[in-house]
Design an enzyme around this catalytic site. Sequence first.
Site, PDB file in Angstrom:
ATOM      1  N   GLU A   1      -4.347   3.547  -9.085  1.00 29.30           N
ATOM      2  CA  GLU A   1      -5.641   4.162  -8.773  1.00 29.30           C
ATOM      3  C   GLU A   1      -5.780   5.518  -9.446  1.00 29.30           C
ATOM      4  OE1 GLU A   1      -8.393   5.792  -5.068  1.00 29.30           O
ATOM      5  OE2 GLU A   1      -6.674   4.488  -4.651  1.00 29.30           O
TER       6      GLU A   1
ATOM      7  N   HIS B   1      -1.004  10.453  -2.912  1.00 27.81           N
ATOM      8  CA  HIS B   1      -2.339  10.089  -2.444  1.00 27.81           C
ATOM      9  C   HIS B   1      -3.281  11.282  -2.392  1.00 27.81           C
ATOM     10  CE1 HIS B   1      -5.500   9.317   0.568  1.00 27.81           C
ATOM     11  NE2 HIS B   1      -5.487   8.097   0.048  1.00 27.81           N
TER      12      HIS B   1
ATOM     13  N   GLU C   1       1.465  -0.341  -5.345  1.00 29.20           N
ATOM     14  CA  GLU C   1       0.247   0.477  -5.499  1.00 29.20           C
ATOM     15  C   GLU C   1       0.642   1.917  -5.773  1.00 29.20           C
ATOM     16  OE1 GLU C   1      -3.681   2.329  -3.453  1.00 29.20           O
ATOM     17  OE2 GLU C   1      -1.788   2.139  -2.396  1.00 29.20           O
TER      18      GLU C   1
ATOM     19  N   ASP D   1      -1.082   5.693  -6.395  1.00 24.28           N
ATOM     20  CA  ASP D   1      -2.186   6.654  -6.491  1.00 24.28           C
ATOM     21  C   ASP D   1      -1.762   7.756  -7.455  1.00 24.28           C
ATOM     22  OD1 ASP D   1      -3.878   5.450  -4.534  1.00 24.28           O
ATOM     23  OD2 ASP D   1      -2.637   6.315  -2.956  1.00 24.28           O
TER      24      ASP D   1
ATOM     25  N   GLN E   1      -7.705   0.665 -10.446  1.00 29.11           N
ATOM     26  CA  GLN E   1      -8.777   0.763  -9.457  1.00 29.11           C
ATOM     27  C   GLN E   1      -9.232   2.208  -9.305  1.00 29.11           C
ATOM     28  OE1 GLN E   1      -7.366  -0.100  -5.474  1.00 29.11           O
ATOM     29  NE2 GLN E   1      -5.439   0.966  -5.817  1.00 29.11           N
TER      30      GLN E   1
ATOM     31  N   HIS F   1       0.821  -1.207   0.000  1.00 26.56           N
ATOM     32  CA  HIS F   1       0.000   0.000   0.000  1.00 26.56           C
ATOM     33  C   HIS F   1       0.861   1.266   0.000  1.00 26.56           C
ATOM     34  CE1 HIS F   1      -2.777   2.893   2.255  1.00 26.56           C
ATOM     35  NE2 HIS F   1      -3.399   2.629   1.118  1.00 26.56           N
ATOM     36  N   ARG F   2       0.834   1.987  -1.122  1.00 28.61           N
ATOM     37  CA  ARG F   2       1.684   3.173  -1.326  1.00 28.61           C
ATOM     38  C   ARG F   2       3.161   2.806  -1.196  1.00 28.61           C
ATOM     39  NH1 ARG F   2      -1.778   7.399   2.567  1.00 28.61           N
ATOM     40  NH2 ARG F   2      -3.808   6.471   2.098  1.00 28.61           N
TER      41      ARG F   2
END
Length: 309
Positions: A157, A90, A75, A77, A193, A48-49
């Site tokens: 994302e 993010h 991941e 963003d 996503q 995550h990140r």
Amino acid sequence: MKTNLKKFGFCMMSAAFILQATSMGASAANGSYSNSSIHEKKIVNVAHRGASGYAPEHTIPAYQMGEQMKGDYIEIDLQMTKDGRLVAMHDEKVDRTTNGTGLVKDLTLAEIKKLDAGTWFNEKYPQLAKEGYEGLKVPTLEEVFKKFGKKANYYIETKSPDVYPGLEEELLQVLEEYKMMDSKGRTKNVLIQSFSKESLMKVHDLNPRLPLVQLFSYKNQATISDEELESIKEYAVGVGPNFSKVDGQYVKMVRNHDLQFHPYTVNERADMKKALEWGATGLFTNYPDVFNEVLREYKHKDNGNKVTK
């Protein structure tokens, strides 16, 4: 007799060809996700990140650490700069994770590249501080692809797509430029996503072969209907809700519709175990090393419970 056998063989081959063609046509109509690693039986570990529990989120060192800890996906963003460049961040504002202020959309890439994206982490987490984190730069999507290449897997994302007109088109252009898709638009190492169904549908319209995941953010106990899941299945391969609001029944419904279930953000061992017991096919965590340990324990336990005939 030989003539009849030849005719029979020809008919069988013709029938097989027609069946294969029909199958391929149906697959294409549904977006053909068969080449995506999302369909592997392996439970996926999404950093995550990056390994953001140990390094400044959305920086190259965080992504590197995620790989070193055997995370299956990086991941990313995405936000878009004033001059239309995709950067890994993010928040819509640069304030929290850099020494700058303001909205990403109001800053050029050159301006964002002047910011320090690592010192904040050292100040907030002195026990994890490293001199090398000072002065880290915000990476562009291209820089991430250049660094990690086609051998890495990316979980991307589209953040706040309503704020960034053209975000989806730019994303697909970068994916094509760095050969993350084959000539038919398929990919083996990218998942896209978004919380925005509109953004996912836009990506789907641009390229129906890309595997998509619908994100959800629930404020209360999560519920979802069969109708919703069937609708999601028309354009996506999975769902990703906030783990704290779901239960076993929710996961069961998702899996009953043959959709992948990747909740976020699961950092506690007990929650990781619970997610696995409920049937999660992967999860997002700041600690990919911890999840791998839990996975090993879970698989060992599962194998120990198997009955041999």
